[in-house]
Design an enzyme around this catalytic site. Structure first.
Site, PDB file in Angstrom:
ATOM      1  N   CYS A 178      15.393  -4.489  -9.052  1.00 10.81           N
ATOM      2  CA  CYS A 178      15.740  -5.402  -7.962  1.00 10.81           C
ATOM      3  C   CYS A 178      15.176  -6.780  -8.310  1.00 10.81           C
ATOM      4  CB  CYS A 178      15.199  -4.901  -6.627  1.00 10.81           C
ATOM      5  SG  CYS A 178      13.399  -4.664  -6.612  1.00 10.81           S
ATOM      6  N   THR A 179      15.338  -7.745  -7.421  1.00 10.30           N
ATOM      7  CA  THR A 179      14.976  -9.130  -7.752  1.00 10.30           C
ATOM      8  C   THR A 179      13.480  -9.322  -7.961  1.00 10.30           C
ATOM      9  OG1 THR A 179      16.864  -9.901  -6.447  1.00 10.30           O
ATOM     10  CG2 THR A 179      15.206 -11.536  -7.042  1.00 10.30           C
TER      11      THR A 179
END
Length: 247
Positions: A178-179
């Site tokens: 994820c980010t």
């Protein structure tokens, strides 16, 4: 010469018995130290991003750690010429990242970290499947070559995708990405809770990976969508202006 504004982002999954009791204390020290931004509090932990002088944002973080007592905190600091936030807000939430699954204890029950320097070697193994846990519009901007896109509009749709794709995940080492790390960390807790043993996640998320590795093996393709005025960043973290911001 004016001092740069420090932007500190931090999260931790830690059991907080009465998160509402922390709100006035954090507002008091934050306002005294001229810090702006947002801190989310829930029983499962905290998630915040706030700006000010380097010294003052760290003082607020120290207070947050003192009040909550986490075993570890994921912290990232960037710098700006101006404050990206208008004022300080401390908000009580049911979850610090909304998945809408009751009973998860991410603090005690989560997957193993993979350091950014080890990520490329790990995800190219035959028995590893990479799951990009971000929303579909983020994945469309850029992702890892081998990553599976669950095509979710929100994180709340991810648990249903997992239930519908158990054959895909069966017998695999599952690597979540994820980010910034928070969403994939919670995703590993979900998978562990339903019986998957070999579950992993990229420490610090995509942004830390790009900063540490400069995408030297070109396993990352495209750009990384970010939720600030940069819109998206390239693999050297340079801003890309053409992507519009979605919340």
């Amino acid at each position: 010469m004016n001092e740069k504004i420090a932007i500190l982002s931090a999260y931790s999954f830690v059991n907080i018995e009465e998160p509402a009791n922390l709100i006035p204390k954090l507002l008091l020290i934050g306002k005294r130290k001229y810090v702006r931004g947002t801190i989310l509090l829930a029983n499962e932990g905290f998630n915040g991003s706030f700006s000010g002088s380097y010294e003052n944002v760290n003082l607020v973080l120290e207070e947050l750690i003192k009040l909550t007592g986490p075993k570890d905190v994921n912290v990232k600091i960037n710098y700006s010429d101006v404050h990206p936030f208008q004022k300080l807000k401390v908000r009580l939430k049911k979850e610090i990242v909304a998945m809408n699954v009751d009973g998860l204890n991410v603090d005690l029950f989560k997957g193993e970290y993979i350091e950014p320097k080890d990520w490329d070697e790990f995800i190219t193994k035959q028995d590893v499947i990479v799951i990009d846990t971000r929303n579909d519009y983020e994945v469309e901007v850029g992702t890892f070559k081998s990553a599976v896109n669950p095509n979710t509009k929100t994180f709340k749709q991810f648990p249903a995708w997992v239930q519908q794709n158990q054959e895909l995940l069966k017998g695999k080492k599952i690597a979540m990405v994820c980010t910034g790390g928070i969403r994939c960390e919670k995703s590993t807790s979900l998978l562990k809770s339903i019986g998957y043993d070999e579950v992993y996640h990229l420490k610090g998320g995509i942004l830390q990976y790009l900063e540490d590795t400069q995408n030297k093996n070109n396993l990352w393709q495209g750009e990384c969508f970010v939720f600030d005025d940069r819109r998206a960043v390239t693999d050297d973290l340079s801003p890309v202006e053409r992507h519009w911001l979605q919340r």
